[in-house]
Scaffold this active site. Structure first.
Site, PDB file in Angstrom:
ATOM      1  N   ILE A 112      53.526  53.237  60.430  1.00 37.63           N
ATOM      2  CA  ILE A 112      54.735  53.221  61.256  1.00 37.63           C
ATOM      3  C   ILE A 112      54.481  53.884  62.616  1.00 37.63           C
ATOM      4  O   ILE A 112      54.263  55.092  62.710  1.00 37.63           O
ATOM      5  CB  ILE A 112      55.922  53.898  60.524  1.00 37.63           C
ATOM      6  CG1 ILE A 112      56.103  53.284  59.128  1.00 37.63           C
ATOM      7  CG2 ILE A 112      57.199  53.796  61.361  1.00 37.63           C
ATOM      8  CD1 ILE A 112      56.251  51.773  59.088  1.00 37.63           C
ATOM      9  N   THR A 113      54.533  53.049  63.653  1.00 37.74           N
ATOM     10  CA  THR A 113      54.377  53.536  65.027  1.00 37.74           C
ATOM     11  C   THR A 113      55.553  54.452  65.362  1.00 37.74           C
ATOM     12  O   THR A 113      56.688  54.141  64.992  1.00 37.74           O
ATOM     13  CB  THR A 113      54.344  52.341  66.011  1.00 37.74           C
ATOM     14  OG1 THR A 113      53.324  51.452  65.599  1.00 37.74           O
ATOM     15  CG2 THR A 113      54.078  52.815  67.438  1.00 37.74           C
ATOM     16  N   ARG A 126      56.799  40.532  69.628  1.00 38.61           N
ATOM     17  CA  ARG A 126      55.536  39.822  69.891  1.00 38.61           C
ATOM     18  C   ARG A 126      55.273  39.615  71.380  1.00 38.61           C
ATOM     19  O   ARG A 126      54.131  39.676  71.808  1.00 38.61           O
ATOM     20  CB  ARG A 126      55.503  38.527  69.088  1.00 38.61           C
ATOM     21  CG  ARG A 126      55.234  38.868  67.633  1.00 38.61           C
ATOM     22  CD  ARG A 126      55.508  37.823  66.627  1.00 38.61           C
ATOM     23  NE  ARG A 126      55.318  38.412  65.296  1.00 38.61           N
ATOM     24  CZ  ARG A 126      55.885  37.979  64.184  1.00 38.61           C
ATOM     25  NH1 ARG A 126      56.699  36.945  64.221  1.00 38.61           N
ATOM     26  NH2 ARG A 126      55.663  38.585  63.032  1.00 38.61           N
ATOM     27  N   GLY A 137      26.838  47.446  80.711  1.00 34.69           N
ATOM     28  CA  GLY A 137      25.603  47.793  80.015  1.00 34.69           C
ATOM     29  C   GLY A 137      25.786  49.082  79.228  1.00 34.69           C
ATOM     30  O   GLY A 137      26.860  49.329  78.663  1.00 34.69           O
ATOM     31  N   GLU A 189      52.399  43.830  64.346  1.00 36.14           N
ATOM     32  CA  GLU A 189      53.525  42.915  64.644  1.00 36.14           C
ATOM     33  C   GLU A 189      53.138  41.462  64.342  1.00 36.14           C
ATOM     34  O   GLU A 189      53.514  40.533  65.062  1.00 36.14           O
ATOM     35  CB  GLU A 189      54.026  43.129  66.071  1.00 36.14           C
ATOM     36  CG  GLU A 189      54.515  44.565  66.226  1.00 36.14           C
ATOM     37  CD  GLU A 189      55.453  44.815  67.361  1.00 36.14           C
ATOM     38  OE1 GLU A 189      56.086  43.857  67.834  1.00 36.14           O
ATOM     39  OE2 GLU A 189      55.576  45.989  67.759  1.00 36.14           O
ATOM     40  N   THR A 194      49.597  39.609  62.303  1.00 37.25           N
ATOM     41  CA  THR A 194      48.179  39.378  62.644  1.00 37.25           C
ATOM     42  C   THR A 194      48.040  38.028  63.368  1.00 37.25           C
ATOM     43  O   THR A 194      48.970  37.201  63.355  1.00 37.25           O
ATOM     44  CB  THR A 194      47.339  39.308  61.359  1.00 37.25           C
ATOM     45  OG1 THR A 194      47.831  38.209  60.574  1.00 37.25           O
ATOM     46  CG2 THR A 194      47.410  40.604  60.549  1.00 37.25           C
ATOM     47  N   SER A 195      46.868  37.796  63.915  1.00 39.55           N
ATOM     48  CA  SER A 195      46.620  36.509  64.597  1.00 39.55           C
ATOM     49  C   SER A 195      46.793  35.355  63.621  1.00 39.55           C
ATOM     50  O   SER A 195      47.297  34.277  63.984  1.00 39.55           O
ATOM     51  CB  SER A 195      45.210  36.500  65.195  1.00 39.55           C
ATOM     52  OG  SER A 195      45.128  37.486  66.194  1.00 39.55           O
TER      53      SER A 195
HETATM   54  N1  CAA Z   1      62.108  34.091  63.442  1.00 36.86           N
HETATM   55  C1  CAA Z   1      63.327  34.034  62.858  1.00 36.86           C
HETATM   56  N2  CAA Z   1      63.474  33.855  61.529  1.00 36.86           N
HETATM   57  C2  CAA Z   1      62.368  33.692  60.792  1.00 36.86           C
HETATM   58  C3  CAA Z   1      61.073  33.741  61.350  1.00 36.86           C
HETATM   59  C4  CAA Z   1      60.969  33.943  62.731  1.00 36.86           C
HETATM   60  N3  CAA Z   1      59.802  34.019  63.350  1.00 36.86           N
HETATM   61  N4  CAA Z   1      60.179  33.565  60.366  1.00 36.86           N
HETATM   62  C5  CAA Z   1      60.883  33.418  59.231  1.00 36.86           C
HETATM   63  N5  CAA Z   1      62.208  33.503  59.490  1.00 36.86           N
HETATM   64  C6  CAA Z   1      63.330  33.392  58.536  1.00 36.86           C
HETATM   65  C7  CAA Z   1      63.432  31.975  57.976  1.00 36.86           C
HETATM   66  O1  CAA Z   1      64.208  31.147  58.799  1.00 36.86           O
HETATM   67  C8  CAA Z   1      64.082  32.242  56.643  1.00 36.86           C
HETATM   68  O2  CAA Z   1      65.450  32.481  56.825  1.00 36.86           O
HETATM   69  P1  CAA Z   1      66.598  31.757  55.925  1.00 36.86           P
HETATM   70  O3  CAA Z   1      66.229  31.925  54.487  1.00 36.86           O
HETATM   71  O4  CAA Z   1      67.877  32.420  56.330  1.00 36.86           O
HETATM   72  O5  CAA Z   1      66.543  30.305  56.304  1.00 36.86           O
HETATM   73  C9  CAA Z   1      63.477  33.575  56.212  1.00 36.86           C
HETATM   74  O6  CAA Z   1      63.053  34.217  57.426  1.00 36.86           O
HETATM   75  C10 CAA Z   1      62.324  33.428  55.266  1.00 36.86           C
HETATM   76  O7  CAA Z   1      61.386  32.593  55.909  1.00 36.86           O
HETATM   77  P2  CAA Z   1      60.040  32.100  55.221  1.00 36.86           P
HETATM   78  O8  CAA Z   1      60.330  31.484  53.875  1.00 36.86           O
HETATM   79  O9  CAA Z   1      59.336  31.259  56.228  1.00 36.86           O
HETATM   80  O10 CAA Z   1      59.269  33.477  54.974  1.00 36.86           O
HETATM   81  P3  CAA Z   1      57.796  33.724  54.507  1.00 36.86           P
HETATM   82  O11 CAA Z   1      57.821  34.654  53.350  1.00 36.86           O
HETATM   83  O12 CAA Z   1      57.060  32.422  54.359  1.00 36.86           O
HETATM   84  O13 CAA Z   1      57.187  34.596  55.728  1.00 36.86           O
HETATM   85  C11 CAA Z   1      56.181  35.033  57.832  1.00 36.86           C
HETATM   86  C12 CAA Z   1      57.170  34.186  57.015  1.00 36.86           C
HETATM   87  C13 CAA Z   1      56.300  34.449  59.219  1.00 36.86           C
HETATM   88  C14 CAA Z   1      54.763  34.899  57.344  1.00 36.86           C
HETATM   89  C15 CAA Z   1      56.647  36.530  57.799  1.00 36.86           C
HETATM   90  O14 CAA Z   1      56.453  37.099  56.527  1.00 36.86           O
HETATM   91  C16 CAA Z   1      55.948  37.389  58.827  1.00 36.86           C
HETATM   92  O15 CAA Z   1      56.292  37.336  60.007  1.00 36.86           O
HETATM   93  N6  CAA Z   1      54.983  38.218  58.401  1.00 36.86           N
HETATM   94  C17 CAA Z   1      54.354  39.181  59.287  1.00 36.86           C
HETATM   95  C18 CAA Z   1      55.104  40.483  59.248  1.00 36.86           C
HETATM   96  C19 CAA Z   1      54.830  41.327  60.446  1.00 36.86           C
HETATM   97  O16 CAA Z   1      54.812  40.864  61.589  1.00 36.86           O
HETATM   98  N7  CAA Z   1      54.665  42.619  60.221  1.00 36.86           N
HETATM   99  C20 CAA Z   1      54.484  43.528  61.289  1.00 36.86           C
HETATM  100  C21 CAA Z   1      54.981  44.862  60.899  1.00 36.86           C
HETATM  101  S1  CAA Z   1      55.903  45.668  62.127  1.00 36.86           S
HETATM  102  C22 CAA Z   1      54.790  46.444  63.137  1.00 36.86           C
HETATM  103  O17 CAA Z   1      53.618  46.167  63.190  1.00 36.86           O
HETATM  104  C23 CAA Z   1      55.476  47.383  64.028  1.00 36.86           C
HETATM  105  C24 CAA Z   1      54.732  48.497  64.630  1.00 36.86           C
HETATM  106  O18 CAA Z   1      54.918  49.654  64.266  1.00 36.86           O
HETATM  107  C25 CAA Z   1      53.897  48.236  65.835  1.00 36.86           C
END
Ligand code: CAA
Length: 381
Positions: A157-158, A243, A339, A363, A365-366
């Site tokens: 957690i940042t 992002r 270098g 936030e 991964t790639s």
């Molecule tokens: N924007 C808006 N809504 C989204 C979305 C997006 N980019 N991606 C998914 N959703 C919504 C979907 O519409 C769906 O909503 P409904 O059920 O209401 O229709 C719901 O979320 C579930 O969607 P999925 O079935 O597609 O979910 P999934 O389990 O397949 O996961 C994922 C999608 C994109 C892989 C997601 O899990 C994800 O983004 N994972 C990465 C998590 C992440 O970024 N973690 C970073 C941690 S925070 C951090 O790093 C902060 C820090 O301190 C610097």
């Protein structure tokens, strides 16, 4: 897309540039070495209006647009990516979501302090076993009267140790999967809420990262953001904004590496001339320049779409994917241009590489960005 910046946007960029040079640069090397949190700098960023840049003045924000935020983030991160991520989390992951989905109580009680920079925020989604697969929340909350009782652990957690208010995502109904996840605001000092040891990181060492533990931590019902069961949607929507924040941070690092490489190539001599006169170096500089420019344009595109009220999910993911790759590549090439000097701490380029790597991880991964981009592309077909 037309990026003729307004006078106000240029003024904000200039303010950020001057602040970064005068207030951040002098201590950046020492803070990186000692992993020291820039508390004074964060306070001053708040006074400048940079901790709640896009929040309405109604909630003590600066009321600026997203383009201005991107321009400021690039300037700050160019000098110190650790300060960049602290600013990005407070702006993109904390204040943005609270303004959009917080109740009037939450806005009054928490958002004003966060947007003005009087208080610092953190965003707690990741867990030991819920990173990319963010639905796998093990932290859970159970209703008890007009409180919810939280138990669980959050990781990476940042602002973890220094924040005052934390957005905490927790499971409230396991059966409902992602629709059984809820977001809460938890205050530091709430009994049962503890911060773990600060992580000893490869890069962005001056920012602070730690785990959080909740043990029968009672949170008032009015601290729920949006509504029960909307926590996953809240997190996903908030991360879209995070992002382009991280993309901006990566652009700043890439730009810094590129400029360092240009500067060094003009003074270092080899084979009887400055190395900038060798094509081997010129090709590297050209490749870096093109990538930095492209990364900035992708990031500004995502910001411009948001400012225009249009969807920017795919564009923010593209910006983060490309900018973070560019930051790593430019930092590596800057080291190569330097270098042996690039490999030692005396020159800043080795820090750029250490700082750049995390932009490909946090936030989303790639690999996650590619999933998001592909889903959006296929949705459009
Ligand atoms: N924007 C808006 N809504 C989204 C979305 C997006 N980019 N991606 C998914 N959703 C919504 C979907 O519409 C769906 O909503 P409904 O059920 O209401 O229709 C719901 O979320 C579930 O969607 P999925 O079935 O597609 O979910 P999934 O389990 O397949 O996961 C994922 C999608 C994109 C892989 C997601 O899990 C994800 O983004 N994972 C990465 C998590 C992440 O970024 N973690 C970073 C941690 S925070 C951090 O790093 C902060 C820090 O301190 C610097």
């Amino acid at each position: 897309m037309d990026f003729q910046f307004t006078e106000e946007q240029l003024m904000i960029q200039q303010t950020a540039r001057e602040f970064a040079q005068s207030e951040i640069a002098p201590t950046a090397v020492e803070r990186d070495k000692n992993a020291e949190f820039p508390a004074e700098i964060v306070k001053k960023l708040g006074e400048l209006g940079f901790m709640g840049m896009m929040v309405s003045p109604d909630y003590e924000g600066a009321g600026m647009d997203t383009i201005s935020y991107v321009l400021a983030m690039i300037e700050i991160s160019k000098v110190d990516a650790s300060v960049g991520v602290i600013m990005s989390v407070n702006n993109s992951l904390v204040t943005y979501g609270l303004e959009k989905w917080g109740s009037p109580y939450i806005k009054d009680r928490f958002l004003k302090d966060l947007a003005s920079g009087r208080k610092l925020g953190a965003f707690a989604l990741s867990e030991p076993e819920a990173g990319s697969d963010a639905t796998q929340q093990r932290t859970y909350a159970v209703k008890d009267g007009n409180h919810w009782v939280l138990n669980g652990i959050k990781n990476w957690i940042t602002n973890g140790k220094y924040a005052d208010y934390y957005i905490v995502i927790a499971q409230t109904d396991k059966e409902k999967k992602h629709k059984g996840i809820t977001a809460f605001v938890v205050e530091k000092g709430t009994p049962g809420f503890e911060q773990g040891v600060k992580e000893d990181k490869l890069g962005i060492r001056s920012s602070d990262t730690c785990s959080l533990t909740f043990t029968n931590c009672r949170v008032p019902e009015e601290n729920i953001i949006w509504e029960v069961g909307k926590g996953f949607n809240f997190a996903m929507n908030t991360l879209n904004g995070g992002r382009y924040g991280i993309a901006s941070q990566a652009c700043g690092i890439a730009d810094a590496a590129f400029e360092a490489a240009v500067k060094y190539s003009k003074v270092r001599k080899a084979f009887g001339t400055e190395i900038a006169n060798h094509q081997a170096i010129q090709f590297k500089l050209s490749d870096m320049a093109v990538k930095v420019e492209a990364a900035k344009l992708l990031t500004l595109q995502a910001a411009a779409l948001k400012d225009a009220g249009k969807t920017y999910v795919k564009e923010a993911a593209m910006a983060k994917l490309f900018s973070s790759k560019t930051a790593v590549e430019c930092a590596l090439e800057a080291i190569q241009v330097h270098g042996g000097y690039g490999y030692v701490r005396e020159y800043l380029v080795e820090r750029y590489l250490r700082d750049a790597k995390i932009t490909e991880i946090y936030e989303g991964t790639s690999e996650i960005q590619k999933i998001i981009i592909a889903r959006e592309l296929l949705k459009a077909e």
